[in-house]
Design an enzyme around this catalytic site. Structure first.
Site: not given
Lengths: 186, 227
Positions: A86, A168, A170
């Site tokens: 990002c 993202h 995660e």
């Protein structure tokens, strides 16, 4: 050691737990040592013993990292694989002559893989979590690997394992970080 | 320092998020959205009205709004609450205790973007074992105030989260494929004490409703007490 760079507005900020810790946790779960350092603390070269660098994301309102490109002077010559997430993708793009423009996505988005690459092999499409207000125009020569309806989602340097991803990982896509780490080992 | 309002349901995650926020920024107020819908998508419901007592314990002002708890309308009510907090206390950002809920986090992020507010989620994808352990180590007093899935029996209602409870929750999480923190709404909690509270909350009267793996521990009377 995997250097996880915190790109947040100040060292030790409240965003550290949200954006750097989850990435460092994926690194440790993969059996690697993770060291979190704020981007203002790197200097002119990355620390000895660094096997790869991951530039982590930031809070949505935080774009201060783009105001100080001189702090990333080490990046074009980094001798190790680099993954920008990002905000990290925006830094990689800016340092290599790319542009950022308005382009926002929040939440789960469909991503289409548009160019074969080991990072996404076996995946044509997947869903990912987005949190950005800026999008990247890839730097000259960089390869566009994946895109959403809104913007470019993944880029790669033409010759080196230097990647940028806008989503993202995660959230539901830890495999992207794990594959990146495996590339560094091989 | 960024002036922050903490979105607070009364449970462990929002109170812990408030604690982390205080360590790094300035917390100006707590914000609670009291839902009349027990199945609220955004805001957990048991004992939320008691957030006022938590705010008093912490010496913080509270901005509280009611919502009917309908799916999108409750987001408008949240927006109103944040606007009030900005007007009254000058908040520049919002903190939530979201751990893995993309639904909650992305909607809050969207509202914050629309309102030009910072948004922080210090527990986002946290190590859940480490987090639960730190609640005990750092002096939080948390009780379970709702259970909503198998295999939780009535004995869990009102039970304090200590090392033994965490070990049992860990075994349940593994066997029933739920998260240790109850992120899927399998159980709900309420914080009676926290390191930043000036006084602790003592429950004087409570009641339990329980049937078929669903139950709530309602705090009917509570007051603040010196430690």
């Amino acid at each position: 050691m995997i250097l996880c760079l915190d790109l947040s507005y100040r060292p030790g900020s409240l965003a550290l737990e949200e954006f750097a810790y989850p990435i460092a946790a994926i690194v440790r779960k993969a059996g690697e040592e993770a060291k979190i350092v704020h981007y203002t603390g790197v200097g002119s070269s990355i620390p000895p013993g660094t096997d790869a660098v991951i530039l982590c994301g930031t809070a949505l309102k935080d774009t201060g990292y783009l105001d100080r490109p001189e702090l990333f002077c080490w990046l074009p010559e980094a001798p190790v694989p680099v993954l920008g997430i990002c905000a990290g993708m925006q830094v990689i793009s800016a340092v290599h002559g790319g542009e950022t423009e308005a382009g926002y996505e929040i939440g789960i988005t469909d991503i289409e893989v548009i160019r074969p690459d080991p990072l996404f092999s076996g995946k044509d499409r997947f869903q990912a979590y987005e949190l950005h207000t800026l999008a990247c125009m890839p730097p000259p020569g960089f390869l566009t690997l994946a895109a959403s309806d809104t913007c470019v989602q993944a880029i790669r340097h033409p010759k080196k394992a230097v990647y940028g991803i806008m989503f993202h990982p995660e959230v539901r896509n830890e495999w992207v970080v794990e594959r990146f780490l495996r590339m560094g080992r091989s | 320092m960024v002036k922050l309002g903490v979105l607070c349901s009364g449970g462990k995650d929002s109170i812990f998020a408030a604690y982390r926020a205080m360590q790094k920024e300035e917390v100006s107020c707590l914000i609670s959205v009291v839902s009349r819908n027990e199945e609220s998508y955004m805001f957990h419901t048991p004992n939320v009205p008691l957030v006022a007592l938590q705010a008093e314990a912490a010496g913080l002002p509270l901005v509280s709004v009611d919502t009917a708890g309908e799916k999108e309308k409750e987001l408008e009510d949240l927006r109103d609450a944040l606007e009030r907090a900005r007007e009254r206390y000058g908040i520049e950002g919002v903190v939530s205790g979201a751990i893995m809920s993309v639904y909650q986090a992305s909607r809050l992020q969207q509202i914050c973007r629309d309102m030009d507010l910072w948004c922080f989620n210090p527990l986002w994808y946290t190590d859940q074992d480490e987090y639960m352990g730190s609640l005990v180590r750092e002096g939080f007093s948390i009780i379970i105030t709702g259970v909503f899935s198998e295999p939780f029996d009535e004995s869990w209602l009102g039970r304090r989260i200590d090392d033994r409870a965490i070990a049992e929750l860990g075994a349940i999480a593994e066997r029933y494929r739920i998260t240790l923190t109850g992120e899927g709404g399998e159980f709900e909690t309420f914080a009676l004490d926290a390191p930043f509270f000036e006084r602790r909350i003592v429950v004087r009267k409570s009641s339990v409703r329980y049937r078929n793996f669903r139950g709530v521990y309602m705090i009917e009377e509570a007051e603040l007490e010196e430690r």
